[in-house]
Design an enzyme around this catalytic site. Sequence first.
Site, PDB file in Angstrom:
ATOM      1  N   HIS A 262       0.842  -1.203   0.000  1.00 51.83           N
ATOM      2  CA  HIS A 262       0.000   0.000   0.000  1.00 51.83           C
ATOM      3  C   HIS A 262       0.878   1.254   0.000  1.00 51.83           C
ATOM      4  O   HIS A 262       0.647   2.191  -0.787  1.00 51.83           O
ATOM      5  CB  HIS A 262      -0.905  -0.022   1.237  1.00 51.83           C
ATOM      6  CG  HIS A 262      -1.715   1.213   1.420  1.00 51.83           C
ATOM      7  ND1 HIS A 262      -3.033   1.324   1.008  1.00 51.83           N
ATOM      8  CD2 HIS A 262      -1.400   2.428   1.974  1.00 51.83           C
ATOM      9  CE1 HIS A 262      -3.485   2.525   1.307  1.00 51.83           C
ATOM     10  NE2 HIS A 262      -2.519   3.210   1.893  1.00 51.83           N
ATOM     11  N   GLU A 263       1.884   1.286   0.851  1.00 54.77           N
ATOM     12  CA  GLU A 263       2.770   2.444   0.905  1.00 54.77           C
ATOM     13  C   GLU A 263       3.591   2.578  -0.386  1.00 54.77           C
ATOM     14  O   GLU A 263       3.880   3.683  -0.846  1.00 54.77           O
ATOM     15  CB  GLU A 263       3.712   2.342   2.113  1.00 54.77           C
ATOM     16  CG  GLU A 263       3.008   2.362   3.453  1.00 54.77           C
ATOM     17  CD  GLU A 263       2.184   3.616   3.671  1.00 54.77           C
ATOM     18  OE1 GLU A 263       2.590   4.690   3.192  1.00 54.77           O
ATOM     19  OE2 GLU A 263       1.110   3.533   4.312  1.00 54.77           O
ATOM     20  N   HIS A 266       1.661   4.422  -2.957  1.00 56.43           N
ATOM     21  CA  HIS A 266       1.737   5.868  -2.724  1.00 56.43           C
ATOM     22  C   HIS A 266       3.004   6.445  -3.356  1.00 56.43           C
ATOM     23  O   HIS A 266       2.979   7.527  -3.958  1.00 56.43           O
ATOM     24  CB  HIS A 266       1.736   6.163  -1.222  1.00 56.43           C
ATOM     25  CG  HIS A 266       0.381   6.130  -0.595  1.00 56.43           C
ATOM     26  ND1 HIS A 266      -0.691   6.837  -1.103  1.00 56.43           N
ATOM     27  CD2 HIS A 266      -0.082   5.490   0.518  1.00 56.43           C
ATOM     28  CE1 HIS A 266      -1.751   6.637  -0.335  1.00 56.43           C
ATOM     29  NE2 HIS A 266      -1.414   5.811   0.647  1.00 56.43           N
ATOM     30  N   GLU A 320      -6.261   7.005  -1.239  1.00 61.13           N
ATOM     31  CA  GLU A 320      -6.201   5.849  -0.350  1.00 61.13           C
ATOM     32  C   GLU A 320      -6.886   4.644  -0.991  1.00 61.13           C
ATOM     33  O   GLU A 320      -6.380   3.512  -0.922  1.00 61.13           O
ATOM     34  CB  GLU A 320      -6.853   6.189   0.995  1.00 61.13           C
ATOM     35  CG  GLU A 320      -6.053   7.155   1.847  1.00 61.13           C
ATOM     36  CD  GLU A 320      -4.681   6.618   2.211  1.00 61.13           C
ATOM     37  OE1 GLU A 320      -4.561   5.410   2.493  1.00 61.13           O
ATOM     38  OE2 GLU A 320      -3.715   7.407   2.177  1.00 61.13           O
TER      39      GLU A 320
END
Length: 407
Positions: A262-263, A266, A320
């Site tokens: 997930h990071e 980003h 997100e």
Amino acid sequence: MSQLTRFRLGLWLRMAVALILVTLGQLTILAVEFVIVAICVLYLYLELETLLAIFFVFGLVFTCVYAGWIAVTKPIRRLYPNRTLSDRIAHDGVADAVESVGEWLLSSQVLTKWQKSLATLLTLVVGLFVAFAVAESTNWRAAINLQQTAVVVGVLAVLALLARVVYGEWTDDAAALRELEDSARVPADPAVELEAQRAAVQARVDRLARQVDVPSPTVVLGTSSTPIAATAGYRPTSSTVVISRGLVDVLEADELDAVLAHELVHVQNRDAAAVTILSVPAAYAWKMVERYEHGAIMILAGTVLAAVRWSVAIVSRYREYCADEGCVAITGDPASLVSALETLDTELEHRPAADLRHHDSSAAFSIVPPPWEEHRFFDRTRKFIDRKLLGTHPPTENRIERLRTHV
């Protein structure tokens, strides 16, 4: 069309709306700044000689006072060394106060540079006198087109101020990283055990980064027991993932991979850079408030700040969702991310309030926001504004519900 593609199209649509909104806000405050600068140019055009005369008089008086101060303090410093002035001129009751003031006034650092300071003041006074004499003896206004001069100076001033704000925002990623490291309590000299744990997490990130062909960000590991996972950095090649030992300890291996993926999304999507670009008008508005401190400017700045905050919120919330979808595309395991989000949400619910407030400053960059802290008055209204209207994260339960459609 895949679901990930639809998410990205939705993200770009929201980015376009947000950019239009913040651009209108930026143009508004730039126009106001331009008008203020143009008015200042007009005032200088009309009152230049008067201003030069006033500055000349003040500069001359200050230079004389400074020269007299040097003439008095030099022999005093020679006759009375450090920490002895108060013994000569004060009783015990006020000796400390006199000594502190005396040491400031008779500072050796100031006295050793008095020649340079005095020369600078004299040069300034002479320059003001020459400028006043030239302005008085020539018809300089006939050679200047007031409208063109006001426009040129206004545009140059506004561009210079905007460039300064943009540069400050773009080079502020180091400050954001320091804030995240403080939140995760990253030690300057990590212990051997902590470094080994960090290296293991770095290996996981490297593996995930190779899967999507993006530069692997640097991992730093903090000692905080509060679960923290956040990303800082505007470029993939210089990004940093900040995590805490509390996060590593509370998650299973597949859940940790999901959070790291997930990071990594980003980083891949340059989310920090996008949010920073949207925040430039807000930074400029704050600078205008600091410069002018006027009620009308504060109202305008408040309007721009609200518009920017809302724009950042709608983009950040959707980013997100995109990061969640990207995580599923990398790991192929939506259940692990669902489990990780549930675990982190539950863990933060049971954290002490002091830990959560410490984590709240970096919440905009983290994977899960801290739980809502109830207020005595207007709690529902505050929660609606802070979480629904201006929140940077969608509700965790909504993210989990979307992810479960993949399971």
